[in-house]
Design a protein around this motif. Structure first.
Motif, PDB file in Angstrom:
ATOM      1  N   ASP A   1      24.955  18.468  33.179  1.00 15.33           N
ATOM      2  CA  ASP A   1      24.794  19.800  33.791  1.00 15.33           C
ATOM      3  C   ASP A   1      26.030  20.656  33.550  1.00 15.33           C
ATOM      4  OD1 ASP A   1      22.345  19.173  34.812  1.00 15.33           O
ATOM      5  OD2 ASP A   1      23.069  18.649  36.809  1.00 15.33           O
ATOM      6  N   ILE A   2      27.206  20.054  33.717  1.00 14.81           N
ATOM      7  CA  ILE A   2      28.462  20.798  33.562  1.00 14.81           C
ATOM      8  C   ILE A   2      28.628  21.257  32.111  1.00 14.81           C
ATOM      9  CG2 ILE A   2      30.997  20.543  33.545  1.00 14.81           C
ATOM     10  CD1 ILE A   2      29.970  20.923  36.356  1.00 14.81           C
ATOM     11  N   ILE A   3      28.349  20.360  31.180  1.00 16.07           N
ATOM     12  CA  ILE A   3      28.509  20.702  29.758  1.00 16.07           C
ATOM     13  C   ILE A   3      27.514  21.809  29.377  1.00 16.07           C
ATOM     14  CG2 ILE A   3      28.276  19.793  27.402  1.00 16.07           C
ATOM     15  CD1 ILE A   3      29.348  17.090  28.570  1.00 16.07           C
TER      16      ILE A   3
ATOM     17  N   LEU B   1      26.193  23.977  31.486  1.00 16.96           N
ATOM     18  CA  LEU B   1      26.621  25.197  32.179  1.00 16.96           C
ATOM     19  C   LEU B   1      27.709  25.912  31.386  1.00 16.96           C
ATOM     20  CD1 LEU B   1      26.768  27.058  34.733  1.00 16.96           C
ATOM     21  CD2 LEU B   1      28.440  25.453  35.654  1.00 16.96           C
ATOM     22  N   SER B   2      28.664  25.129  30.889  1.00 14.70           N
ATOM     23  CA  SER B   2      29.758  25.714  30.114  1.00 14.70           C
ATOM     24  C   SER B   2      29.223  26.426  28.867  1.00 14.70           C
ATOM     25  CB  SER B   2      30.756  24.609  29.717  1.00 14.70           C
ATOM     26  OG  SER B   2      31.781  25.146  28.945  1.00 14.70           O
ATOM     27  N   ALA B   3      28.252  25.787  28.199  1.00 17.85           N
ATOM     28  CA  ALA B   3      27.651  26.405  27.000  1.00 17.85           C
ATOM     29  C   ALA B   3      26.874  27.666  27.370  1.00 17.85           C
ATOM     30  CB  ALA B   3      26.737  25.396  26.318  1.00 17.85           C
ATOM     31  N   LYS B   4      26.149  27.606  28.499  1.00 14.37           N
ATOM     32  CA  LYS B   4      25.369  28.775  28.957  1.00 14.37           C
ATOM     33  C   LYS B   4      26.284  29.937  29.263  1.00 14.37           C
ATOM     34  CE  LYS B   4      21.136  27.069  31.125  1.00 14.37           C
ATOM     35  NZ  LYS B   4      20.513  26.820  32.420  1.00 14.37           N
ATOM     36  N   LEU B   5      27.425  29.635  29.898  1.00 13.11           N
ATOM     37  CA  LEU B   5      28.375  30.701  30.239  1.00 13.11           C
ATOM     38  C   LEU B   5      28.946  31.345  28.975  1.00 13.11           C
ATOM     39  CD1 LEU B   5      30.239  28.986  33.234  1.00 13.11           C
ATOM     40  CD2 LEU B   5      28.764  30.982  33.382  1.00 13.11           C
ATOM     41  N   ARG B   6      28.878  30.601  27.871  1.00 13.06           N
ATOM     42  CA  ARG B   6      29.331  31.146  26.585  1.00 13.06           C
ATOM     43  C   ARG B   6      28.168  31.712  25.780  1.00 13.06           C
ATOM     44  NH1 ARG B   6      34.368  30.243  25.588  1.00 13.06           N
ATOM     45  NH2 ARG B   6      35.486  28.712  26.822  1.00 13.06           N
ATOM     46  N   GLU B   7      26.970  31.602  26.331  1.00 16.31           N
ATOM     47  CA  GLU B   7      25.744  32.060  25.657  1.00 16.31           C
ATOM     48  C   GLU B   7      25.597  31.428  24.287  1.00 16.31           C
ATOM     49  OE1 GLU B   7      24.639  36.279  26.200  1.00 16.31           O
ATOM     50  OE2 GLU B   7      26.561  36.446  27.213  1.00 16.31           O
ATOM     51  N   LYS B   8      25.884  30.136  24.232  1.00 12.35           N
ATOM     52  CA  LYS B   8      25.786  29.431  22.957  1.00 12.35           C
ATOM     53  C   LYS B   8      24.988  28.143  23.123  1.00 12.35           C
ATOM     54  CE  LYS B   8      29.857  30.886  20.418  1.00 12.35           C
ATOM     55  NZ  LYS B   8      31.131  30.508  19.821  1.00 12.35           N
ATOM     56  N   ASP B   9      24.307  27.761  22.053  1.00  6.76           N
ATOM     57  CA  ASP B   9      23.612  26.474  22.054  1.00  6.76           C
ATOM     58  C   ASP B   9      24.547  25.462  21.396  1.00  6.76           C
ATOM     59  OD1 ASP B   9      22.012  24.298  21.865  1.00  6.76           O
ATOM     60  OD2 ASP B   9      20.382  25.264  20.760  1.00  6.76           O
TER      61      ASP B   9
ATOM     62  N   LYS C   1      27.168  11.483  37.740  1.00  4.91           N
ATOM     63  CA  LYS C   1      27.570  12.611  38.584  1.00  4.91           C
ATOM     64  C   LYS C   1      29.079  12.817  38.461  1.00  4.91           C
ATOM     65  CE  LYS C   1      23.744  13.687  40.901  1.00  4.91           C
ATOM     66  NZ  LYS C   1      23.146  15.001  40.760  1.00  4.91           N
ATOM     67  N   ILE C   2      29.481  14.065  38.475  1.00  2.00           N
ATOM     68  CA  ILE C   2      30.898  14.413  38.359  1.00  2.00           C
ATOM     69  C   ILE C   2      31.735  13.720  39.433  1.00  2.00           C
ATOM     70  CG2 ILE C   2      32.449  16.382  38.887  1.00  2.00           C
ATOM     71  CD1 ILE C   2      31.625  16.349  35.978  1.00  2.00           C
ATOM     72  N   ASP C   3      31.177  13.654  40.651  1.00  4.29           N
ATOM     73  CA  ASP C   3      31.925  13.070  41.784  1.00  4.29           C
ATOM     74  C   ASP C   3      32.201  11.576  41.588  1.00  4.29           C
ATOM     75  OD1 ASP C   3      31.286  15.464  43.901  1.00  4.29           O
ATOM     76  OD2 ASP C   3      29.615  15.015  42.585  1.00  4.29           O
TER      77      ASP C   3
ATOM     78  N   LYS D   1      37.664  13.925  30.084  1.00  2.26           N
ATOM     79  CA  LYS D   1      36.805  13.909  28.888  1.00  2.26           C
ATOM     80  C   LYS D   1      35.753  15.013  28.974  1.00  2.26           C
ATOM     81  CE  LYS D   1      36.807   8.903  28.394  1.00  2.26           C
ATOM     82  NZ  LYS D   1      35.864   7.779  28.382  1.00  2.26           N
ATOM     83  N   VAL D   2      35.211  15.243  30.179  1.00  2.00           N
ATOM     84  CA  VAL D   2      34.221  16.315  30.358  1.00  2.00           C
ATOM     85  C   VAL D   2      34.876  17.663  30.023  1.00  2.00           C
ATOM     86  CG1 VAL D   2      32.630  17.449  31.971  1.00  2.00           C
ATOM     87  CG2 VAL D   2      33.050  15.000  32.167  1.00  2.00           C
TER      88      VAL D   2
END
Lengths: 291, 263
Positions: free
Chosen positions: A95-97, A99-107, A126-128, A137-138
């Motif tokens: 999800d985090i990875i 999300l990061s790509a979405k925030l950059r509008e990139k696939d 899970k991140i936790d 690493k994430v």
């Protein structure tokens, strides 16, 4: 063109010093180390460049763009790894990875999958639940999956095991060979020595020196402790002598052959040779006035 | 980037929204369901409150007919939704911007190519969306409960009551959202304190003429059930002032978040 160029960049937190008149120049395609002890101003410089904090005075450009006016364009071309990687609680690695790509509008799915394989990262976790190293690493995948032009890495290997540190630098070297610029902050001298071609030293918020690693010459410097010795012969290669009972510590910057000859003369009971600390390196390079 | 932060906020706030919506709805539904049993005694309650003078006036109970369902609903359910809804709105609003720094996620978010204005705008949308979802759930449950007990309730008055509560929640959410931009470490106490203070302002405003000016400050005044039922309209002059407070707070949020150092 400069990948990073700052001119008298200054940041005060109220009355507290952050950085003072920082003039930094990193050329495109460089693998540049940014080294200094804790609290020297490395993170403040990086945070100012990224627009997280605003400079009190001075100018800075990244990839030829003004950090104040063209922040959005700059951030499109940067992959940033913070020293402390914190993500949204309750989300999975995947999800985090994403999300990061979405925030950059990139696939970035293909590249992210490759990086996750190389760093042995389980995207379903899970991140936790992750250890400090796995969270790092994430952060690395998030910083690299969009293949930016400039990598800004703040203390990148803290928490990573030696195998992963090696893999991390392998990927960075590959990206650097492909043309990307790497700007890496660290307080670990050996890391900078091993991987960077250029280094900038910062201390007390001020830049001390920016130089090619091979010109720094500190690779020959050693911290030597001899037991059973009370005095040393004078030599231009010996400095910072500290004597305590029958133990003498000093910095040695001469050749190995001369050192062996010296040791044969002195016949110590015990001997320790180690890497000098950053403070010792600084003292080696600069006089007190310069500091 | 189609409202990525908005979607992220809705996901992050999902559980809290579910719990608040369920709790408020359940309490309102319980009140409605027990009304047929206690309605006979409610005329005596109306008389009791009308004899209590200033005390009843302070809580806006002097003009309420408890014998009518709408009167009972406006007080009992109004209090539950009034306090529950505004506490939810204030807690959500006060943490919306500050939580990124408190939880140390700001560095991750703000080093992506998104402007701070966009972050504030999407977070504000997420805040309003969650409030609207909460109210949609409450209205649906209320309608179902009213249908079950087969009470006659004037739809237009019910709609005005709910509308006033939604406006009040949006106002308090906006004010706390504005404060949130100035904070770095949560501030739930400030959010809760703001709501409770405004609630007591309404009680004090109803006590004497000298304190009546507080009606222009507290949004709880324009949700007063007695006035809405009697006048069959909302007091837009008070609402306009509330909207003005909200707009100022939202502008303050944009201004402050744009220029602040993020740690």
């Amino acid at each position: 063109m400069n990948a990073i160029r700052t001119e008298k960049l200054t940041k005060y937190y109220g009355n507290v010093r952050g950085i003072i008149d920082v003039c930094l120049s990193v050329n495109e395609g460089e693998f540049h180390g940014f080294i200094g002890p804790n609290g020297a101003g490395k993170s403040t410089t990086i945070r100012t460049l990224l627009g997280l904090i605003y400079p009190t005075s001075g100018q800075a450009e990244i990839l030829g763009k003004d950090i104040r006016k063209q922040k959005h364009e700059i951030l499109c071309d940067i992959g940033y790894l913070p020293s402390e990687t914190v993500f949204y609680s309750g989300m999975s690695v995947g999800d985090i990875i994403t999300l990061s790509a979405k925030l950059r509008e990139k696939d970035c799915r293909e590249e992210a999958a490759k990086l996750c394989r190389r760093f042995d990262l389980d995207t379903s976790k899970k991140i936790d639940e992750l250890s400090l190293g796995n969270r790092k690493k994430v952060g690395i995948v998030c910083a690299m999956q969009h293949k930016p032009k400039l990598y800004i890495m703040d203390e990148p290997t803290s928490g990573l095991d030696p195998l992963m540190q090696h893999e991390f630098y392998d990927v960075l070297k590959e990206r650097n060979e492909e043309g990307a610029t790497v700007f890496l902050s660290s307080h670990i001298l050996s890391e900078i020595q091993q991987y960077c071609k250029y280094a900038t030293f910062i201390r007390n918020g001020k830049i001390l020196k920016s130089e090619k690693i091979e010109n720094l010459g500190h690779t020959e410097m050693k911290n030597i402790t001899l037991k059973g010795i009370r005095a040393l012969p004078s030599s231009k290669h010996i400095r910072n002598i500290k004597t305590e009972h029958d133990t003498v510590r000093f910095l040695y910057s001469g050749s190995t052959r001369e050192l062996l000859t010296l040791l044969q003369q002195l016949q110590p009971q015990d001997l320790t040779i180690s890497e000098p600390s950053l403070e010792e390196i600084f003292l080696h390079f600069y006089t007190e006035e310069e500091l | 980037m189609i409202m990525t932060i908005w979607a992220l906020e809705l996901k992050r706030g999902r559980n809290a929204l579910l719990i608040w919506a369920a709790s408020i709805s359940l309490m309102i539904a319980l009140c409605i369901v027990v009304y047929p049993e206690i309605s006979a005694q409610m005329n005596d309650v109306s008389k009791l409150f009308s004899d209590m003078g200033g005390f009843s006036a302070a809580f806006g109970l002097d003009r309420i007919q408890f014998g009518e369902f709408i009167g009972f609903f406006s007080v009992e359910c109004g209090n539950i939704l009034g306090l529950g809804g505004t506490v939810f709105a204030s807690l959500l609003g006060i943490s919306m911007l500050s939580k990124e720094e408190k939880e140390k996620t700001a560095e991750f978010l703000l080093t992506h190519p998104i402007s701070r204005k966009r972050i504030v705008a999407e977070k504000l949308c997420a805040l309003f969306t969650q409030i609207l979802i909460l109210n949609a759930v409450v209205i649906t449950v209320t309608a179902t409960a009213v249908f079950i007990i087969q009470e006659q309730a004037p739809i237009d008055t019910l709609a005005l009551l709910f509308l006033s509560h939604i406006i009040m929640q949006l106002e308090i959410a906006s004010i706390t959202f504005g404060i949130s931009a100035f904070l770095r470490h949560g501030g739930q106490g400030i959010g809760l304190g703001t709501t409770i203070t405004l609630y007591f302002f309404n009680i004090i405003a109803n006590l004497t003429e000298q304190t009546a000016f507080l009606k222009y400050i507290t949004p709880f005044h324009y949700t007063d059930g007695g006035n809405i039922i009697a006048d069959k309209t909302l007091h837009w002059e008070y609402i306009a002032i509330g909207v003005l407070f909200a707009v100022i707070a939202v502008f303050a949020a944009f201004w402050k978040y744009h220029k602040k150092d993020i740690f």
